[in-house]
Design an enzyme around this catalytic site. Structure first.
Site, PDB file in Angstrom:
ATOM      1  N   THR B 197       0.787  -1.233   0.000  1.00 39.22           N
ATOM      2  CA  THR B 197       0.000   0.000   0.000  1.00 39.22           C
ATOM      3  C   THR B 197       0.827   1.295   0.000  1.00 39.22           C
ATOM      4  O   THR B 197       0.561   2.174  -0.820  1.00 39.22           O
ATOM      5  CB  THR B 197      -1.006  -0.044   1.166  1.00 39.22           C
ATOM      6  N   SER B 212       6.618  -0.283   3.946  1.00 39.50           N
ATOM      7  CA  SER B 212       5.480  -0.624   4.794  1.00 39.50           C
ATOM      8  C   SER B 212       5.870  -0.691   6.256  1.00 39.50           C
ATOM      9  O   SER B 212       5.074  -0.388   7.121  1.00 39.50           O
ATOM     10  CB  SER B 212       4.924  -1.985   4.411  1.00 39.50           C
ATOM     11  N   GLY B 241       4.172   1.299   9.188  1.00 38.15           N
ATOM     12  CA  GLY B 241       3.845   0.649  10.446  1.00 38.15           C
ATOM     13  C   GLY B 241       5.143   0.392  11.196  1.00 38.15           C
ATOM     14  O   GLY B 241       6.155   0.081  10.594  1.00 38.15           O
ATOM     15  N   ASN B 425       7.558  -7.114  13.050  1.00 35.19           N
ATOM     16  CA  ASN B 425       6.965  -5.805  12.734  1.00 35.19           C
ATOM     17  C   ASN B 425       5.455  -5.803  12.971  1.00 35.19           C
ATOM     18  O   ASN B 425       4.906  -6.721  13.561  1.00 35.19           O
ATOM     19  CB  ASN B 425       7.242  -5.478  11.269  1.00 35.19           C
ATOM     20  N   LEU B 426       4.809  -4.799  12.416  1.00 36.02           N
ATOM     21  CA  LEU B 426       3.382  -4.612  12.625  1.00 36.02           C
ATOM     22  C   LEU B 426       2.534  -5.784  12.141  1.00 36.02           C
ATOM     23  O   LEU B 426       1.489  -6.054  12.697  1.00 36.02           O
ATOM     24  CB  LEU B 426       2.939  -3.331  11.898  1.00 36.02           C
ATOM     25  N   CYS B 427       2.960  -6.461  11.105  1.00 45.14           N
ATOM     26  CA  CYS B 427       2.142  -7.578  10.629  1.00 45.14           C
ATOM     27  C   CYS B 427       2.828  -8.917  10.844  1.00 45.14           C
ATOM     28  O   CYS B 427       2.402  -9.927  10.279  1.00 45.14           O
ATOM     29  CB  CYS B 427       1.777  -7.389   9.165  1.00 45.14           C
ATOM     30  N   THR B 428       3.878  -8.953  11.597  1.00 42.94           N
ATOM     31  CA  THR B 428       4.638 -10.144  12.020  1.00 42.94           C
ATOM     32  C   THR B 428       5.309 -10.932  10.890  1.00 42.94           C
ATOM     33  O   THR B 428       5.677 -12.071  11.087  1.00 42.94           O
ATOM     34  CB  THR B 428       3.780 -11.142  12.865  1.00 42.94           C
ATOM     35  N   GLU B 429       5.486 -10.327   9.677  1.00 38.61           N
ATOM     36  CA  GLU B 429       6.148 -11.089   8.617  1.00 38.61           C
ATOM     37  C   GLU B 429       7.626 -10.713   8.442  1.00 38.61           C
ATOM     38  O   GLU B 429       8.323 -11.310   7.638  1.00 38.61           O
ATOM     39  CB  GLU B 429       5.405 -10.927   7.283  1.00 38.61           C
ATOM     40  N   PRO B 580       0.081 -10.083   5.248  1.00 35.28           N
ATOM     41  CA  PRO B 580      -1.353 -10.430   5.208  1.00 35.28           C
ATOM     42  C   PRO B 580      -2.078  -9.912   3.947  1.00 35.28           C
ATOM     43  O   PRO B 580      -3.164 -10.383   3.636  1.00 35.28           O
ATOM     44  CB  PRO B 580      -1.924  -9.740   6.450  1.00 35.28           C
ATOM     45  N   THR B 581      -1.544  -8.949   3.262  1.00 32.58           N
ATOM     46  CA  THR B 581      -2.111  -8.379   2.022  1.00 32.58           C
ATOM     47  C   THR B 581      -3.596  -8.019   2.129  1.00 32.58           C
ATOM     48  O   THR B 581      -4.356  -8.178   1.169  1.00 32.58           O
ATOM     49  CB  THR B 581      -1.960  -9.331   0.800  1.00 32.58           C
ATOM     50  N   ILE B 584      -4.278  -4.957  -0.564  1.00 37.87           N
ATOM     51  CA  ILE B 584      -3.936  -5.135  -1.986  1.00 37.87           C
ATOM     52  C   ILE B 584      -4.613  -6.370  -2.572  1.00 37.87           C
ATOM     53  O   ILE B 584      -4.855  -6.430  -3.771  1.00 37.87           O
ATOM     54  CB  ILE B 584      -2.401  -5.154  -2.239  1.00 37.87           C
TER      55      ILE B 584
END
Ligand SMILES: [Fe+2]
Ligand SMILES: [Fe+2]
Lengths: 329, 801
Positions: B197, B212, B241, B425-429, B580-581, B584
């Protein structure tokens, strides 16, 4: 103990023990459902909607303010009706638990609308005055107030047939007409906002209110059906029964008049008066049938199709909108 | 009543349904549809209710859109129509302002919305290569999302970008020359992959921020806390994030020597970040943008678990922050085996913070020994299983903290000499070495696997996938040098390591195309095969890039220092991360990340509002087989989007292809994530979907996630059981009770009694005619042997005669 009816006169010493074989199991069930549904307004990020609120055009803003104003005072009105009106004549402990759960939820709701009021810096006096200044909104509340004031403080004898009818009427006005018709009308206004991407976090809260109110509606339906089952002589009074039906239909009329003043010749959030008219009639038929009446308007489909979004499972983009899918229980 | 249309120039004309109907027919142009009249009629019928007495032309366009949108769940065709109508609305306004793509770019640069460097490219040439027919690839939900959030707007918030211009603008912000730009444009406009994004928002614009995620570390000092508060504020401002490790901050009650006072612990400091993030969120395009990571042996862990509670003292609550636990193996082992958990103060036991694996275990035992022998001032011993259950309860209740595994992340660290990996990070990836002096940054993009199926749908189109991944490596590596870094620490990390995050979406959709049920061993095998292919391809490309552009700086430094890493030089330290996408995948119109379909019909809440999402693959298949109709649609809806128990579909389709998220056991969900994780060098962010009945199995489920080697888990969704009254489907709440219908029944009953009497009289009269009065009287007086069924009519009744 088991000889007690659904409504009647009891001492505070009566029915203070729960049993695993409740007399009205459906109310135990409703109590558990309400418990699972408990939420708190702080879970929503309402301040995220501040910019949205400022961007509403005057008609949109008026609709939003009116809906908030109507709910803000009606939530506590519902609580008053329960507390002063028919809670004192309930006899069964599980039934009482179910109705006090409802009373607690009304706190949460009025708290929720209070937070909205503060977050958007709305004019408190004006918002609370909406139900006094708008004659039709006022009448929507007065309808309930008049009937309930007739039964409070022992004015209705729950052991007499006449008293039972009066109590039944106020349950009808409160839980079916107010919570099951008038509230449903205002819900649609909110959901229309989210449908066009506005006030999303507020509306997430309203989604939770809807879940609660549909349980309250069930409280009311169950109470009315139980009273009739226990006192079938109530329906011997043909005039009374016709009166109940007329009351529901008059309430629809009243709501439609109100909607006409708001939506008259225009659309707000993409919704027109004609759609709302059909919607109200569709909902009213449901209520009639739930109480055992024949439908009046015979609308086959809910015209507000965006409401189907409320019927299916929901997935939330967490970083964007408050989620309403977590459970506190 | 005659309705009036107010035109753009203010003139009025009578509303004509005919005109409107023609406009709807025009939307169908070029589509091969047999029953077009029926479709147009349906839309017109919806519209008739919607149109008020006075309506502007613009409003009318919008109401047409709304009317079509309402019909989307009925058939796929309405989705196409809605997209076409929306596109018409968007394009019409832009066409009034700009004659060409070039006009738009020049306007954007003049207005200081777009980067001036864009003008250096051969814009005419690029414009010739724009393919507007690709607009049709974007579905309605995707197009709405683009319109509301991604398409560039002018200073008056008016959209100035058509969807294809958007893709080209993004490509121009990434490619170094026309050839690269077109390569990227063709890939993203065909939805074969998409950048994350922030890249889609900002590429080519004057907000030059593509990344991101940022991951920073707070040291145990007031200076560091305030430094990181400032860094976070800037990172959050540019829509990134932030993941932040707070484990080093001393616990509540710990001595602060410089002040001769006691610390108030981590919570009040975390609260500062909550306030900052909340302040910056106002008016932002995304919600919460920071996550705090804590290791579970920290003495303040209990208060940390409560941060996302909604009740209690607001000073100890952080509604705008996310939280995550950074869990070492030794503690998971203790939980599994029921051994006690010891909590410590990082000020006294700093060696626990950065050590991992066996080294951590060694230090942990030493700390326990010290504690039990009175050498530590602050420590606590608690029941580990009771702790874990409490943690899981919070996870189910508040969605937080997420569970991530410290040792899994660190054992695959490609640059241990650089630093440990302090958190995700914010989305754990993300899994990138970092430190208080070096803030990890990751720039992401995700393949849309659903667009990489071969023609006869028997396999993945591996050549195409290779081409896509190579393009992505190039594009993401380009970005690193064009990106704006909000802090020195973040620039340093990128320049040292050049990390990339190539991920995946549309896995579940691809599986349906290939006829593989998500809930099967074949799906696990496929996951592994894809992940391995992604890794091999990306690494090869990165090694090739190293030949042209050089290896990442830290690699070269280690080589010079005589401690080279045991792998060939490559351009990027890490390359793969499965995000997590969430947004998008909506633009791409596919399933998110490696998740299954959430449901076959469900609603989705996003910044653009609420949308109904239907499993298009299912609808297509049923439609092709002539099984799709409104009844089936309603049935699927009433079953919460499940088709597993719909009788009519039995034997007609492979139902197992269409299991919904809660119908797939969490163990299977974990297995698939683990298969990907085997080859993904950073992490796989995996949300788990748990059916209410399995809620008491959460202990086993999360233990399994650890044992299967996941690096990260993310949200835990539990199917909510209490729902509101259904709006569209009638539910019988009354049951068999009659309510006020009792009266109705009584009236009917007494009527039928009358009827019966009347009928009897009639029969008697007939009988008198036929048999004579005598017999009838005898029968009536009962002197004749009575018929057992009806004494009165025994002799007359035909059956007794
Ligand atoms: Fe309420
Ligand atoms: Fe209520």
């Amino acid at each position: 103990m088991s000889s007690l009816n659904f409504i009647g006169k009891t001492s505070v010493r009566d029915n203070i023990r729960l049993t695993d074989n409740p007399k009205y199991p459906v109310f135990k069930n409703l109590y558990v459902k309400q418990k699972k549904a408990v939420w708190f307004p702080e879970e929503l990020n309402i301040q995220q909607d501040v910019l949205d609120y400022k961007s509403l055009n005057p008609t949109e803003k008026d609709l939003f303010d009116s809906a908030v104003g109507y709910f803000a005072s009606s939530e506590l009105l519902v609580q008053n009706v329960l507390g002063n009106g028919f809670f004192p004549v309930l006899t069964d402990p599980y039934v009482k638990m179910s109705f006090t759960a409802q009373m607690f939820m009304e706190n949460i709701h009025s708290d929720f609308f209070e937070i909205i009021l503060n977050t958007f810096d709305m004019d408190r006096k004006r918002v609370y005055n909406i139900t006094l200044e708008d004659k039709l909104l006022m009448e929507k509340q007065e309808l309930i107030i008049r009937a309930v004031d007739r039964i409070t403080y022992g004015k209705a004898d729950p052991d007499s047939l006449e008293g039972k009818k009066q109590i039944l009427t106020s349950i009808l006005l409160n839980n079916i007409i107010q919570e099951g018709l008038f509230f449903y009308s205002a819900f649609a206004h909110f959901f229309a906002m989210k449908d066009v991407g506005k006030m999303k976090n507020v509306v997430s809260g309203v989604e939770l209110v809807l879940i609660d109110e549909s349980l309250h509606l069930q409280n009311g339906i169950e109470a009315i059906l139980t009273i009739i089952e226990e006192n079938p002589e109530i329906v011997d009074d043909i005039k009374f029964v016709e009166n109940i039906r007329d009351t529901i239909i008059d309430a629809v009329e009243l709501e439609l008049n109100y909607l006409k003043t708001k939506f008259g010749g225009t659309t707000i959030f993409g919704v027109s008066y004609k759609e709302l008219e059909q919607y109200m009639k569709y909902i009213a038929d449901r209520r009639l049938e739930e109480l055992g009446f024949d439908p009046q308007f015979k609308i086959s489909q809910n015209p507000l199709k965006f409401l189907q979004k409320e019927d299916v499972k929901k997935l939330t983009n967490f970083f964007e909108v408050s989620s309403t899918e977590y459970t506190n229980f | 009543m005659q309705r009036i249309v107010v035109k753009r120039d203010g003139t009025e004309e009578k509303f004509q349904m005919k005109k409107l109907i023609n406009a709807i027919f025009a939307l169908l142009d070029g589509l091969d549809i047999p029953d077009d009249y029926e479709i147009v009629f349906k839309v017109a019928k919806e519209l008739d209710l919607k149109i008020p007495q006075r309506v502007t032309t613009e409003e009318l366009d919008y109401l047409v859109l709304k009317a079509i949108e309402q019909l989307i769940p009925k058939h796929l065709i309405y989705d196409t129509l809605a997209s076409r109508q929306l596109l018409k609305i968007i394009n019409r306004r832009i066409d009034r302002r700009f004659g060409s793509f070039k006009d738009y770019i020049e306007y954007g640069v003049r207005q200081n919305l777009l980067k001036e460097e864009l003008l250096n490219f051969d814009i005419d040439y690029l414009e010739q290569n724009i393919d507007y027919s690709r607009d049709s690839l974007i579905d309605y939900f995707g197009l709405t999302t683009l319109k509301d959030r991604y398409l560039t707007k002018d200073r008056e918030f008016e959209i100035i970008e058509k969807p294809q211009w958007f893709f080209m603008r993004v490509a121009m912000g990434i490619g170094n020359n026309e050839e690269e730009i077109l390569k990227i444009y063709n890939k993203i406009s065909n939805l074969e992959y998409l950048h994350s994004t922030p890249t889609l928002y900002n590429s080519g614009t004057t907000t030059n921020q593509y990344s991101s995620c940022y991951v920073n570390v707070i040291d145990d000092s007031l200076e560091s806390i305030m430094d990181k508060a400032k860094e976070t504020a800037f990172l959050a401002k540019y829509a990134g994030g932030v993941g932040t490790d707070v484990t080093r901050i001393r616990a509540t009650g710990s001595k602060i020597h410089s002040l001769n006072a006691k610390s108030s612990g981590i919570i009040p400091f975390i609260k500062i970040f909550d306030t900052i993030v909340n302040a910056i969120q106002q008016g932002g395009r995304r919600r919460s943008s920071q996550v705090m990571y804590l290791q579970p042996w920290h003495l303040d862990i209990d208060a940390f678990l409560d941060l996302r509670e909604t009740t209690g003292n607001p000073y100890f609550r952080t509604p705008s922050l996310n939280t995550a636990v950074w869990m070492p193996d030794e503690i998971m082992r203790r939980i599994k085996e029921g051994e006690p958990l010891y909590l410590f103060d990082p000020a006294e036991c700093p060696e626990l913070v950065t050590s991992h694996g066996e080294e951590f275990t060694k230090h942990y035992f030493e700390c326990i020994e010290k504690a039990e022998t009175g050498q530590l001032k602050m420590w606590k011993k608690i029941d580990s299983q009771e702790f874990f259950n409490r943690y899981l309860f919070k996870l189910a209740k508040t969605g937080h903290p997420w569970l991530t595994f410290k040792d899994r992340h660190n054992e695959h660290n490609p640059c241990p000499e650089y630093s440990v990996i302090n958190s995700s990070n914010l989305c754990t990836e993300i899994s990138i070495p970092n430190s208080p002096e070096s803030t990890a940054v990751c720039t992401l993009a995700s393949v849309n696997l659903a667009r990489h199926i071969n023609e006869d749908k028997t396999d993945i189109d591996w050549d195409k996938l290779k081409d896509t991944i190579e393009t992505m490596v190039l594009a993401l590596d380009n970005i690193l040098d064009k990106n704006f870094y909000p802090s020195e620490e973040s620039r340093k990390n990128t320049m040292d390591l050049r990390p990339l995050g190539i991920g995946l979406m549309g896995f579940a959709e691809a599986l349906v195309d290939l006829g593989i049920p998500y809930d099967s061993d074949a799906a696990v095998d496929m996951a592994e095969k894809i992940a391995k292919f992604m890794r091999d391809t990306a690494y090869k490309k990165s090694q090739k890039l190293a030949e042209e552009r050089g290896a990442f700086l830290h690699y070269e430094e280690m080589k010079k220092a005589g401690k080279p890493y045991p792998y060939p030089p490559r351009r990027n330290a890490v390359l793969l991360a499965i995000a997590p996408t969430a947004s998008i995948s909506i633009i791409a119109g596919t399933t998110s990340s490696i998740d299954s379909y959430f449901s076959n019909i469900y609603s989705r809440d996003t910044l653009s509002g609420k949308f109904i999402v239907i499993n298009k693959k299912l609808m297509e298949e049923l439609d092709k087989k002539g099984l799709w109709n409104e009844e089936i649609a309603e049935k699927i809806k009433s079953q919460g989007g499940s088709i597993q128990y719909i009788q009519e579909l039995e034997g007609n389709i492979n139902k197992s292809l269409y299991k919904t998220a809660y119908e797939i056991h969490p163990y299977r969900q974990i297995k698939i994530a683990a298969a990907f994780q085997k080859y993904i060098d950073q992490a796989v962010s995996k949300s788990l979907y748990i059916e209410e009945d399995l809620r008491n199995k959460m202990f086993d489920i999360y233990m399994y996630a650890w044992e299967e080697g996941l690096k990260s888990t993310y949200y835990c969704f539990i199917d909510k059981t209490v729902k509101g009254e259904k709006y569209m489907q009638k539910v019988n709440k009354r049951g068999s009770r009659r309510g006020f219908g009792l009266l109705k029944e009584r009236v009917k009953a007494s009527q039928s009694e009358n009827n019966q009497e009347y009928e009897l009289k009639e029969i008697e009269e007939k009988a008198r005619e036929k048999y004579g009065d005598e017999i009838v009287e005898k029968v009536k007086s009962g002197n004749i042997e009575a018929c057992p069924t009806d004494p009165l009519l025994s002799k007359i009744c035909p059956s007794c005669e």
